[in-house]
Every structure is written in structure tokens, then in C-alpha cells.
Scaffold this motif. Structure first.
Motif, short mmCIF file in Angstrom:
data_model
loop_
_atom_site.label_atom_id
_atom_site.label_comp_id
_atom_site.label_asym_id
_atom_site.label_seq_id
_atom_site.Cartn_x
_atom_site.Cartn_y
_atom_site.Cartn_z
N LYS A 319 -6.25 25.73 -19.60
CA LYS A 319 -6.87 26.95 -20.11
C LYS A 319 -5.94 28.08 -19.69
CE LYS A 319 -11.03 29.62 -20.02
NZ LYS A 319 -11.88 30.25 -19.06
N ASP A 320 -5.70 29.00 -20.60
CA ASP A 320 -4.78 30.09 -20.32
C ASP A 320 -3.38 29.60 -19.95
OD1 ASP A 320 -6.87 31.84 -20.79
OD2 ASP A 320 -7.49 31.83 -18.68
N ASN A 322 0.07 29.32 -21.27
CA ASN A 322 0.85 29.80 -22.41
C ASN A 322 2.30 30.06 -22.00
OD1 ASN A 322 0.96 32.60 -21.37
ND2 ASN A 322 -1.25 32.49 -21.69
N ASP A 325 2.78 33.07 -19.30
CA ASP A 325 2.28 32.98 -17.92
C ASP A 325 2.67 31.69 -17.20
OD1 ASP A 325 1.01 35.43 -18.15
OD2 ASP A 325 -0.81 34.54 -18.97
N ASP A 326 2.80 30.60 -17.94
CA ASP A 326 3.11 29.31 -17.31
C ASP A 326 4.23 28.60 -18.07
OD1 ASP A 326 0.72 28.84 -15.32
OD2 ASP A 326 -0.15 29.56 -17.19
N TRP A 354 -5.76 24.95 -27.28
CA TRP A 354 -6.69 25.23 -26.18
C TRP A 354 -6.88 26.73 -26.00
CZ3 TRP A 354 -2.02 22.61 -25.70
CH2 TRP A 354 -0.96 23.32 -25.11
N GLN A 355 -7.89 27.09 -25.24
CA GLN A 355 -8.19 28.49 -24.96
C GLN A 355 -7.03 29.13 -24.19
OE1 GLN A 355 -12.14 29.59 -23.35
NE2 GLN A 355 -12.62 27.42 -23.36
N GLY A 356 -6.68 30.34 -24.60
CA GLY A 356 -5.64 31.07 -23.88
C GLY A 356 -4.24 30.55 -24.12
N GLU A 358 -2.44 31.40 -26.62
CA GLU A 358 -1.70 32.52 -27.19
C GLU A 358 -0.92 32.13 -28.45
OE1 GLU A 358 -1.62 35.83 -25.65
OE2 GLU A 358 -3.24 35.05 -24.40
N ALA A 456 -16.00 34.24 -15.86
CA ALA A 456 -15.88 32.92 -16.51
C ALA A 456 -16.93 31.93 -16.05
CB ALA A 456 -14.49 32.36 -16.26
N LYS A 517 0.98 39.23 -12.00
CA LYS A 517 0.70 37.84 -11.60
C LYS A 517 1.81 37.20 -10.76
CE LYS A 517 -2.55 36.27 -15.12
NZ LYS A 517 -2.75 35.46 -16.31
#
Ligand code: SPV
Ligand code: MN
Length: 630
Positions: A319-320, A322, A325-326, A354-356, A358, A456, A517
Motif C-alpha cells: 500500500k502506498d 510507488n 516513495d519506495d 494497489w492503493q497508493g 500512483e 487509516a 520522509k
């Protein structure tokens, strides 16, 4: 080896399979398998060795049985856990404990031994009827190392077998060579009846019962890997108990290498963070290296504090994740390699979403709720179903990662330079703080660890949840004793690693997070320099914090960024009232839940509270960095 099982197993195994089992010359293993094959009654039993052919057989069977389906990219597959079986089942995860030991277990979820065993036997009777089963041997940590624990898995789920092959070291040869043939973990798993999507039907009969006296686990009517994959959290609970008897530790921690390129050195850190507190993001920081992302064994090897990664793969939350970020994980998931996605959306193009992520995802497809998902679809309770489950996962081999540390598979593990405990709090702890010493770190940082509920999670936002050592879900003997074992572990260690607390979630006056982050890289590199005694620190009532000039230099070196002194002053202000409240919460929690808590814990918290009150009287409720003196 019991004769009655010989006839039974011969009737269900190929000649070659039976020969592989016998060649191990392990009566305990043989009888275990015999007993549970008799009880669960699979049609056939396939005995695996460490060959790629056997691994491929399991992979093919997972497809044939419908537990996995191929995705567009070669090697990638999708697996769905049944709706309601998509996370760890805490309620039905129990320790089987003899009557006389039950009272000592405090609040840990237990069932009386005989009662638990009777329930397992009732539910397991004939559970594999009509299905093929496999036996596969694995090893926790590198094989034939001081850390190794042999593990035997009997399962009728080829998804479970496949996941284990990706996540753990193969152990047939280890079983061949191991000295004490009785010293291994044994797991029986059955998904039970499956529907046409390959998902568990009898979720209401889901049980995960752990026999911590004999070191085996019975996991029935489930598939989600946190419940089913023996070697992960089930073995972790057994290992925590075993470690307590043998003088080592099993922790819910990543192991990573912090790369100090200027000095040409790698310093290893182990870190425990409750979920959603930045554990994976820290372990996967760009430019650093990874040894393991979830579970670490600690041992004193000749006076050295060494850590080994139990796993060889990652069962990561998706989740998240992308490209921005990762990047490390995201790029890996785009590769055409063997990997399993679970509980994500697959669109008409047969790709995972999946969610996030992007990207623009399809508006319909198959997901964790079933084949006919569409944007806006509601569940029976009227809640909109997101495109993928919040706990959707990927299962990959670590060898795919280009940030893999060269020492990840060393038999002696890695030398631990520092330990990190990372919590989530919006208004109390500074972003990084070193403890005065090991005991202080365990009591003030590890025992008081908390997470804060976020938007969340269900329920009210900002509620603090106690998370001692981020290990509460896995501790398998009285928690107070576990705290004491943590305190004692460093006796006889020559160079005791410093303990750091990190908090990436402090908010500024506007309610936004204080830093971007990746700033965690600066806190990590400051800790790295502290491990080597290269930077000074300032005292607070609870530990040691960075000096401004060191962080300013690190922000410049790492990101070519300015770090305003004003930001530093806010981020490293000691907040007396918030800390006093935190200590009070911890004291209340331990009094209520940890009946055997060592006195030194309360004494340390009381002394800290006195110190903070005195500091408040002298320097005010908010103490700027550098203002505090003892
Ligand atoms: C965790 O929840 O800590 C995980 C995933 O690592 S699970 O396998 O479910 O435990
Ligand atoms: Mn975990």
C-alpha cells in the motif's frame, strides 16, 4: 519409527518420496508426519528435498489447484485470501499451555493444553481428505550456522509451500546434517475446504494453536501468510520461547547496513517499529543496504552482539508503494520474476494494482472482495471496497533487490552497531534520541514504545497504543520475564550497542509532519557517527540528542539541503508534560498487564519522572536543546 506409520506413508507417497523421508533417519520427524497424515488424511503426500525440481512442482501445483493464477508478467502470480482471512487472526491464535502454567501467562492468549489439543484433533480430522499434501523442510537463518533452526512443514496448501520457498532457506540438507535430530520446529497447516477461487471456506473454524512446550504449531482453515506460513510468525513465537531457554533473543526487527561512504564502512542497525511506524521505509532507505526486513535472531558469539536474518525473502505490505516513495521495492515489483501478489486488484490487462501506486488503475477487475469489483462497490455492511486490501502483500526473494547487503547470508550474522526503537507520536518524543545505556534504552525506549492510531485505522485518531518492543503479538512467555531477558542479554557482550529512539511523526504547530520522509536518513547517519564516537551530543532528562551543527552538516552532505536552526529547536525541544504523561501511561499499562514486571522498570520510570519534574521547575515545561543541565 513407528511401524503403523510406515505402511500408511508408503501407501500415500511415491517410492522416491518415501526414500527421501527415510534417508533423513529422523524418527521424531517420521512419527510426527505419520501421526498427522493419519489424522488429516490427505490423498497423497509429496516429500520435497532442496532441489529446484521440487520447488517448481510446488509452484505448478499452486497454479493447478487454483490457489494462484498467472499474471501478465512471466513468473508473477496472484493469490487471494478469503474475505475475512486477510490479516492475522489474533483472537484464534493461542498458546497451548499446561494447566499449572496458565496463570503465569498473564494476558497472553492461551488455551489449556489438553483442551487445545482436543480441539485441534477434532478440526484436523480428515481435513485434507481428497487433497494432496506436501512435506517440506526449511531452516530459519542460514543453514548449519549458530543461528539455524530446522523447520518441517506439512501442508495441503501449495500457496503456503510456494511462499515458504520464496521466503526461507531450504532445509532438507540441513536436516540431513544437523546434530540434534530432535531439535526442530514442526508445523501442520491445512487450508481445509477451498472454494472455486482457491479460498478457504471454513474461516469460522480458523485456529492457530501453538504448542510452546513441544515446539509445534497447528494452523487450520486459513491461508493468509501471517496465519499459515509456519516459518514466519508461528515459528517466531516458538523461537522467542526457545531463545528464553537458551539465552539468546528473537526480535521483531529489521537488520540493515548504514553506509558511511566517507569512512568506507558499514554499520549494522536492527530496528523494531510497530506497524505503520516506518519500519520498512527505514530498512529500505535509498543508498543503504538490507539484511532482513522483519525478524532477527540475536546471539552472543564470542562476546560479539551478532544478528542474523531469519528469512531470505520479504512478505511486504503493498500500500502506498510507488516509484517516488519506495523506488527500490517498486522497481523490483515491475520485474518479470517469480513473485506472489496477494489481495491486490488485477485489471483487464492482468497486471496488479494497489492503493497508493500512483498510476491510473482500472476501474474494474478482480480483487480481495471477489471477481466482479468495480469502483464504488460496497461491501455487505455498506462500506466502499477499496481497489486493493489495506494489508495486500507481495512475496519476493531478497536476491532480487539491488540494495541487498553482501553479508545478508553470513553464517555468523552481522555485528550489530546500534539498535533502534521507532514509535509514532505526534507530540512527545524528539526525532532521534540515544539512551544513556542498554538498561535505560530497554526500559525507557523499548518498554514504553507506542503507536498512535491514524486516520487509516478504525476508531478515534491519535489514540496511543502500547507496543512494548513492537513484539507484543509474538511474545510467548510472561512479558516481565521477556523484559528481564532483554536486560540480561548484553551480559558478556564486549561492545554493547547503543539504543536509539526514533519518531518520524512529530507534528509542527500547523499539524504537519516536521520533516520530509527521507529525513530519517539523517537521524540514522547521526546514530552511525555516535556508534563510532565521532560526534558529541546534548543531554536531555531522557537521553542524548544531536547538536545542531552535526545535523546541519548531515542534511547538507546527504541531501544538499539547508536545515534551519529554528526547525531543529522545535524538533528537539524536550516536552516535559508529554513525557510525564507517557510514563504514566506506561506505568498504568504494565501494572494492569504485566504482573511479573521487574521492579527496575518501575524504579527507572519513577526516577525519570522525578528528573523531568525537577527539570520542568528549573527550565520550564518546554526545554530547548542545550538548555538542560543536570
Ligand atoms: C506483521 O504484521 O508484522 C507482518 C506481516 O510482518 S504478518 O506475516 O502478517 O505477520
Ligand atoms: Mn512483522
Amino acid at each position: 519409527m513407528k511401524e503403523e506409520y510406515a505402511a500408511l506413508l508408503k501407501s500415500k507417497m511415491t517410492e522416491e518420496g518415501y526414500r527421501k523421508l527415510i534417508a533423513l533417519e529422523n524418527p521424531k520427524l517420521f512419527n510426527f508426519i505419520g501421526e498427522f497424515v493419519e489424522l488429516c488424511d490427505p490423498d497423497t503426500v509429496y516429500m520435497c528435498d532442496d532441489s529446484d525440481e521440487d520447488a517448481e512442482y510446488i509452484r505448478q501445483m499452486a497454479l493447478k489447484q487454483g490457489e494462484e493464477t498467472p499474471l501478465a508478467h512471466n513468473g508473477q502470480t496472484i493469490h487471494y485470501d478469503g474475505y475475512g482471512d486477510q490479516g492475522r487472526d489474533k483472537e484464534h491464535t493461542k498458546f497451548m499451555v499446561k494447566k499449572e502454567n496458565l496463570a503465569r501467562m498473564g494476558n497472553l492468549n492461551c488455551i489449556e493444553y489438553e483442551e487445545g489439543l482436543a480441539e485441534v484433533k477434532r478440526l484436523a480430522k480428515g481435513i485434507m481428505k481428497g487433497k494432496p499434501a506436501i512435506v517440506k523442510l526449511f531452516c530459519e537463518c542460514p543453514t548449519m550456522s549458530p543461528f539455524s533452526i530446522g523447520c518441517a512443514q506439512l501442508t495441503d496448501s501449495f500457496y503456503v509451500g510456494h511462499s515458504e520457498d520464496i521466503l526461507y532457506r531450504r532445509g532438507y540438507e540441513h536436516f540431513m546434517q544437523m546434530q540434534d535430530k530432535e531439535d526442530f520446529f514442526f508445523f501442520v497447516h491445512s487450508a481445509g475446504e477451498l472454494d472455486d477461487r482457491g479460498c478457504v471456506v471454513n474461516v469460522k473454524d480458523r485456529r492457530i494453536y501453538q504448542d510452546i512446550e513441544h515446539m509445534d504449531v497447528y494452523s487450520l482453515n486459513n491461508q493468509y501468510a501471517g496465519n499459515s506460513v509456519g516459518l514466519k510468525k508461528l515459528a517466531m513465537r516458538l523461537a522467542i520461547k526457545k531463545a528464553s531457554q537458551e539465552g539468546w533473543l528473537c526480535e521483531h526487527m529489521f537488520i540493515m547496513g548504514c553506509q558511511n561512504r566517507k569512512k568506507g564502512r558499514t554499520t549494522y542497525f536492527c530496528g523494531a517499529y510497530p506497524s505503520a511506524c516506518g519500519k520498512t521505509a527505514t530498512a529500505m532507505l535509498p543508498g543503504e543496504t538490507l539484511v532482513g526486513d522483519d525478524i532477527a535472531y540475536f546471539r552472543n558469539l564470542d562476546g560479539e552482539f551478532r544478528a542474523a536474518n531469519v528469512e531470505r525473502g520479504i512478505f511486504g505490505i503493498i500500500k502506498d508503494v510507488n516509484a517516488k516513495d519506495d523506488p527500490v521495492i517498486f522497481d523490483t515489483l515491475m520485474q518479470k520474476k517469480e513473485m506472489i501478489f496477494s489481495n491486490v486488484l488485477t485489471g483487464p490487462d492482468n497486471q496488479p494494482y494497489w492503493q497508493g501506486m500512483e498510476v491510473h488503475p482500472p476501474k474494474e477487475g478482480a480483487n480481495h472482495s471477489g471477481p466482479g469489483w468495480f469502483e464504488g462497490k460496497k461491501d455487505p455492511a455498506g462500506k466502499v471496497i477499496p481497489l486493493s486490501h489495506g494489508n495486500a502483500r507481495y512475496t519476493i526473494r531478497m536476491e532480487y533487490l539491488d540494495n541487498l547487503d553482501p553479508a545478508w547470508d553470513d553464517k555468523k550474522g552481522v555485528l550489530v552497531g546500534g539498535i533502534i526503537y521507532g514509535g509514532r507520536d505526534s507530540d512527545t518524543s524528539v526525532l532521534v534520541e540515544e539512551s544513556f545505556d542498554w538498561q535505560d534504552g530497554i526500559i525507557m525506549k523499548a518498554c514504553t514504545l507506542e503507536s498512535e492510531t491514524t486516520a487509516a485505522t478504525l476508531g478515534k485518531e491519535g489514540v496511543r497504543v502500547p507496543q512494548p518492543m513492537a513484539n507484543l503479538d509474538f511474545i510467548s512467555y510472561p512479558i516481565g520475564e521477556y523484559v528481564q531477558k532483554n536486560l540480561d542479554f548484553v551480559k558478556g557482550i564486549d561492545k554493547v550497542p547503543p539504543i536509539f529512539a526514533m519518531n518520524y511523526f512529530l507534528k509542527d504547530e500547523k499539524g504537519d509532519f516536521c520533516t520530509h520522509k527521507l529525513a530519517k536518513k539523517v537521524w540514522l547517519h547521526w546514530a552511525e557517527e555516535r556508534v563510532h564516537g565521532e560526534v558529541d551530543a546534548l543531554r536531555t532528562p531522557t537521553g542524548l540528542i544531536p547538536k545542531y551543527e552535526d545535523l546541519k552538516r548531515l542534511f547538507k552532505e546527504i541531501f544538499d539541503e539547508e536545515y534551519p536552526e529554528e526547525d531543529y529547536r522545535y524538533q528537539f525541544t524536550f516536552r516535559c508534560d508529554a513525557w510525564l504523561a507517557k510514563l504514566e501511561r506506561s506505568t498504568g499499562y504494565y501494572h494492569a498487564n504485566v504482573p511479573d514486571c521487574p521492579n527496575v522498570v518501575y524504579e527507572t520510570w519513577e526516577a525519570a519522572a522525578e528528573k523531568i519534574k525537577a527539570a520542568k521547575a528549573k527550565f520550564g515545561a518546554l526545554i530547548l536543546p542545550g538548555d538542560y543541565e543536570e
